[in-house]
Design an enzyme around this catalytic site. Structure first.
Site, PDB file in Angstrom:
ATOM      1  N   GLY A   1     -18.459   5.359  -5.552  1.00  0.00           N
ATOM      2  CA  GLY A   1     -17.808   6.632  -5.284  1.00  0.00           C
ATOM      3  C   GLY A   1     -17.286   6.780  -3.870  1.00  0.00           C
TER       4      GLY A   1
ATOM      5  N   ASP B   1      -8.797  -4.908 -13.010  1.00  0.00           N
ATOM      6  CA  ASP B   1      -8.120  -5.315 -11.773  1.00  0.00           C
ATOM      7  C   ASP B   1      -8.273  -4.177 -10.756  1.00  0.00           C
ATOM      8  OD1 ASP B   1      -6.278  -5.975  -9.798  1.00  0.00           O
ATOM      9  OD2 ASP B   1      -4.714  -6.580 -11.197  1.00  0.00           O
TER      10      ASP B   1
ATOM     11  N   THR C   1     -14.649   5.317   1.072  1.00  0.00           N
ATOM     12  CA  THR C   1     -14.714   4.954  -0.346  1.00  0.00           C
ATOM     13  C   THR C   1     -15.660   3.773  -0.512  1.00  0.00           C
ATOM     14  OG1 THR C   1     -12.794   3.494  -0.147  1.00  0.00           O
ATOM     15  CG2 THR C   1     -12.367   5.777  -0.772  1.00  0.00           C
TER      16      THR C   1
ATOM     17  N   ASN D   1       2.472   1.643  -3.494  1.00  0.00           N
ATOM     18  CA  ASN D   1       1.442   2.018  -4.482  1.00  0.00           C
ATOM     19  C   ASN D   1       1.064   3.489  -4.327  1.00  0.00           C
ATOM     20  OD1 ASN D   1       1.439  -0.691  -5.108  1.00  0.00           O
ATOM     21  ND2 ASN D   1      -0.466  -1.148  -4.012  1.00  0.00           N
TER      22      ASN D   1
ATOM     23  N   GLY E   1      -7.714   1.690  -4.307  1.00  0.00           N
ATOM     24  CA  GLY E   1      -7.878   2.466  -3.074  1.00  0.00           C
ATOM     25  C   GLY E   1      -6.613   3.250  -2.743  1.00  0.00           C
ATOM     26  N   ASP E   2      -5.479   2.678  -3.073  1.00  0.00           N
ATOM     27  CA  ASP E   2      -4.206   3.375  -2.811  1.00  0.00           C
ATOM     28  C   ASP E   2      -4.078   4.612  -3.700  1.00  0.00           C
ATOM     29  OD1 ASP E   2      -3.537   1.366  -1.014  1.00  0.00           O
ATOM     30  OD2 ASP E   2      -2.656   0.133  -2.595  1.00  0.00           O
TER      31      ASP E   2
ATOM     32  N   LYS F   1       0.824  -1.218   0.000  1.00  0.00           N
ATOM     33  CA  LYS F   1       0.000   0.000   0.000  1.00  0.00           C
ATOM     34  C   LYS F   1       0.857   1.266   0.000  1.00  0.00           C
ATOM     35  CE  LYS F   1      -3.799  -2.420   2.200  1.00  0.00           C
ATOM     36  NZ  LYS F   1      -4.430  -2.770   0.915  1.00  0.00           N
ATOM     37  N   GLY F   2       1.949   1.243   0.755  1.00  0.00           N
ATOM     38  CA  GLY F   2       2.820   2.416   0.800  1.00  0.00           C
ATOM     39  C   GLY F   2       3.438   2.697  -0.555  1.00  0.00           C
TER      40      GLY F   2
ATOM     41  N   GLY G   1      -2.316  -5.247 -12.190  1.00  0.00           N
ATOM     42  CA  GLY G   1      -1.253  -4.858 -11.265  1.00  0.00           C
ATOM     43  C   GLY G   1      -1.593  -3.603 -10.499  1.00  0.00           C
TER      44      GLY G   1
HETATM   45  O1  RIB Z   1      -3.801  -2.193  -1.750  1.00  0.00           O
HETATM   46  C1  RIB Z   1      -3.226  -3.172  -2.584  1.00  0.00           C
HETATM   47  C2  RIB Z   1      -1.980  -3.697  -1.957  1.00  0.00           C
HETATM   48  O2  RIB Z   1      -2.317  -4.395  -0.764  1.00  0.00           O
HETATM   49  C3  RIB Z   1      -1.225  -4.706  -2.793  1.00  0.00           C
HETATM   50  O3  RIB Z   1      -0.297  -4.111  -3.665  1.00  0.00           O
HETATM   51  C4  RIB Z   1      -0.606  -5.620  -1.748  1.00  0.00           C
HETATM   52  O4  RIB Z   1       0.779  -5.566  -1.697  1.00  0.00           O
HETATM   53  C5  RIB Z   1      -1.240  -5.225  -0.424  1.00  0.00           C
HETATM   54  O5  RIB Z   1      -0.385  -4.451   0.313  1.00  0.00           O
END
Ligand code: RIB
Length: 279
Positions: free
Chosen positions: A197, A219, A192, A44, A224-225, A41-42, A260
Site C-alpha cells: 500500500g 506486470d 508507496t 504513463n 507507480g505512475d 513516466k510522463g 505494458g
Molecule cells: O514507470 C515505468 C516507466 O519507466 C516505463 O514506461 C519506462 O518508459 C520508464 O520511463
C-alpha cells in the site's frame, strides 16, 4: 467538475522482454520476443490522468523520428494533448525493460530528447494540478515548480534542485526513492510500498494509510505512475488525503493486471466499482 492536469515528463518507447527471472549482475538470460509499447513516466501519468476523467496536457519532448511520431499518435488516441511537440535533434527516449514471472521488473532508460525538454513560456498556472517526474532535465523541473499545485514524483531517484522539492505540494516516492528524502522536512509526502500500500506523511508524521486490493499481478511496469497521476487528480477534485490515497492505491493495483505500462490503466468507473466492493 473536470480537473485540468499538466504533466511535465518523459515519453519513451518501451522495449519489453519477459524472462523467467531478472538477470543477476554479469548474467545473460534468454527471454521471450521483444514487445514495443508506449511508455515513459510522463506519458504513463498523462494517460492515467485522462482515464481518471481529467483534461490532460503532456509537456514532453520527442525526437524527429518514427518513434516520436508513433508515441504522439498513441497519446492522442488516449485523449492526451501534447503541449510541446518540437522535434529534437536527439532521438526519442527508449526504455529497455525486463519483466520476470510474477510481474517485477528492471528498467534502463536512454532519455534522448526527454533531457532537452523546455516548456518555454507555457503557462503552468492554468492547470489545477501539475505532475512531474525526474526523467527530464532540471530546466523542465524548475519550470514545473511554477505550478499552482505540484505533485512531484521523485522517480527515478536522482538529485532534485532544492527549490523544486520545496515548491512541491506533495512528493511521491517508492520505498527506495524515499531513502534519499528527509520526510520530516517535507510538508507532505507519500511513500508507496507496492502490495503493502501507501502511507501519507505530513512533516514526517503519518496522516493516512491505504492498502490496495489483491489482484492477479501480470506486470508492475507503470503501476507507480498510475498511482501518482490518480492521486493528483483526486486531490485536485477535492478528495481528502485518505480518500485520494485509497483511490490511488486501487488504481495502481488494477494497472498491474495486464502487460505494458499503459495496458491496464483503469477508468474511474472501474476504480469506483472496486472501491464500492471494498467498503
Ligand atoms: O514507470 C515505468 C516507466 O519507466 C516505463 O514506461 C519506462 O518508459 C520508464 O520511463
Amino acid at each position: 467538475m473536470t480537473v485540468s492536469v499538466g504533466v511535465v515528463g518523459s515519453a519513451n518507447v518501451d522495449l519489453v522482454v519477459r524472462v523467467a527471472a531478472l538477470p543477476r549482475r554479469g548474467e545473460t538470460v534468454l527471454g521471450g520476443d521483444v514487445e514495443r509499447s508506449s511508455g515513459g513516466k510522463g506519458a504513463n501519468q498523462a494517460v492515467a490522468a485522462a482515464a481518471a476523467g481529467a483534461k490532460v496536457t503532456l509537456f514532453a519532448r520527442l525526437g524527429d523520428d518514427e518513434s516520436g511520431r508513433w508515441l504522439a499518435s498513441q497519446l492522442a488516441a488516449r485523449g492526451v494533448t501534447l503541449g510541446v511537440t518540437r522535434a529534437s535533434a536527439l532521438p526519442t527516449g527508449v526504455a529497455l525493460i525486463t519483466v520476470e514471472e510474477g510481474g517485477e521488473n528492471a528498467i534502463v532508460v536512454a532519455p534522448g530528447a526527454n533531457a532537452e525538454l523546455d516548456l518555454g513560456d507555457s503557462d503552468l498556472r492554468a492547470f489545477d494540478v501539475v505532475v512531474a517526474q525526474l526523467e527530464v532535465g532540471d530546466r523542465a523541473l524548475r519550470q514545473a515548480a511554477a505550478a499552482r499545485r505540484l505533485v512531484l514524483n521523485v522517480a527515478p531517484s536522482r538529485p532534485v534542485p532544492p527549490e523544486v522539492l520545496a515548491a512541491a505540494a506533495v512528493v511521491v516516492a517508492n520505498e527506495t526513492e524515499a531513502e534519499a528524502l528527509d520526510l520530516a522536512a517535507l510538508a507532505s509526502a507519500v511513500v508507496t510500498r507496492g502490495a503493502a500500500g501507501a502511507v501519507h506523511y505530513r512533516h514526517g508524521r503519518e496522516v493516512a494509510r491505504a492498502i490496495p486490493p489483491a489482484v492477479d499481478v501480470v506486470d508492475t511496469v507503470g503501476a507507480g505512475d498510475v498511482f501518482c497521476a490518480t492521486y493528483a487528480v483526486r486531490l485536485a477534485a477535492g478528495d481528502d488525503d485518505a480518500a485520494a490515497l485509497r483511490y490511488a492505491v486501487t488504481a495502481g493495483a488494477l494497472a498491474t493486471r495486464a502487460r505494458g505500462a499503459q495496458g491496464a490503466v483503469p477508468t474511474t468507473e472501474e476504480v469506483n466499482r472496486w472501491l464500492a466492493r471494498a467498503s
